[in-house]
Design a protein around this motif. Structure first.
Motif, short mmCIF file in Angstrom:
data_model
loop_
_atom_site.label_atom_id
_atom_site.label_comp_id
_atom_site.label_asym_id
_atom_site.label_seq_id
_atom_site.Cartn_x
_atom_site.Cartn_y
_atom_site.Cartn_z
N TYR A 68 0.83 -1.21 0.00
CA TYR A 68 0.00 0.00 0.00
C TYR A 68 0.86 1.26 0.00
N ARG A 69 1.93 1.24 0.78
CA ARG A 69 2.80 2.40 0.88
C ARG A 69 3.61 2.61 -0.39
N ALA A 70 3.85 1.52 -1.15
CA ALA A 70 4.67 1.62 -2.36
C ALA A 70 3.86 1.96 -3.61
N VAL A 71 2.56 1.64 -3.59
CA VAL A 71 1.72 1.81 -4.78
C VAL A 71 1.18 3.24 -4.84
N THR A 72 1.18 3.81 -6.05
CA THR A 72 0.64 5.16 -6.23
C THR A 72 -0.73 5.16 -6.89
N ASN A 73 -1.06 4.10 -7.61
CA ASN A 73 -2.35 4.00 -8.30
C ASN A 73 -3.47 3.85 -7.26
#
Length: 196
Positions: A68-73
């Motif tokens: 969750y922290r790594a995803v931007t979409n």
């Protein structure tokens, strides 16, 4: 000029791939390790076995938080957040179900496998891209998770249900994560070769 543009974009292109590679590899290794531990600690269904049952979805919950922290979409983030919250609730539910026997455990695990399998397919479809590939191991794992969840619930209806079936399920899931990490590593090597 174009060479500088390429080199400046490369780290950004590698970031999602690199973070996913580490996440998938770690998730896969932990799943296989959990399966090995549970294979020798599930009969009888005592306190250590119940603790292990609660730990497995917590691995998934932590992985979802990292993802969750790594995803931007935003759409991927919503599915990832849903999966993390669901896994946390399942960990608690499995702790309670463990006190009620193998049937209850298989029903909870089965329901979770179906729902998380659907979520995994959704994330796999949305992550298909030239950088991250077709995500076929994740899509296949999601589909098999749905089938396994149905199988767990069917097994729960037996007179003397066995929890050993969970070992096969978690091992297979871990292997699919490791395969996906390997494919991402291969894609990263190819990208570096083309740039060089």
């Amino acid at each position: 000029m174009s060479t500088n543009t390429q080199s400046s974009r490369t780290p950004l292109a590698d970031n999602p791939r690199s973070s996913l590679l580490k996440l998938y590899l770690g998730r896969g290794i932990l799943a296989v390790a959990w399966a090995a531990a549970f294979s020798v600690n599930h009969d009888p269904l005592d306190a250590p076995a119940i603790i292990l049952l609660a730990v497995y979805p917590l691995i998934d919950a932590v992985s979802s938080l990292i993802d969750y922290r790594a995803v931007t979409n935003e759409s991927q983030r919503r599915v990832t957040l849903f999966n993390g919250v669901l896994s946390t609730l399942i960990a608690i539910t499995l702790g309670v179900a463990g006190a009620n026997g193998a049937q209850a455990v298989l029903h909870v695990f089965g329901a979770w496998a179906v729902i998380s399998g659907v979520a995994q397919i959704v994330v796999g479809i949305r992550r298909r891209s030239p950088e991250l590939g077709t995500q076929w191991p994740m899509l296949l794992a999601g589909g098999l998770s749905i089938l396994a969840g149905i199988g767990h619930n069917t097994q729960a209806l037996a007179d003397q249900p066995k929890l050993g079936i969970l070992v096969l399920y978690t091992t297979a899931g871990g292997v699919f994560f490791i395969i996906q990490a390997g494919l991402l590593a291969r894609r990263a090597r190819l990208a570096r070769t083309q740039i060089a």
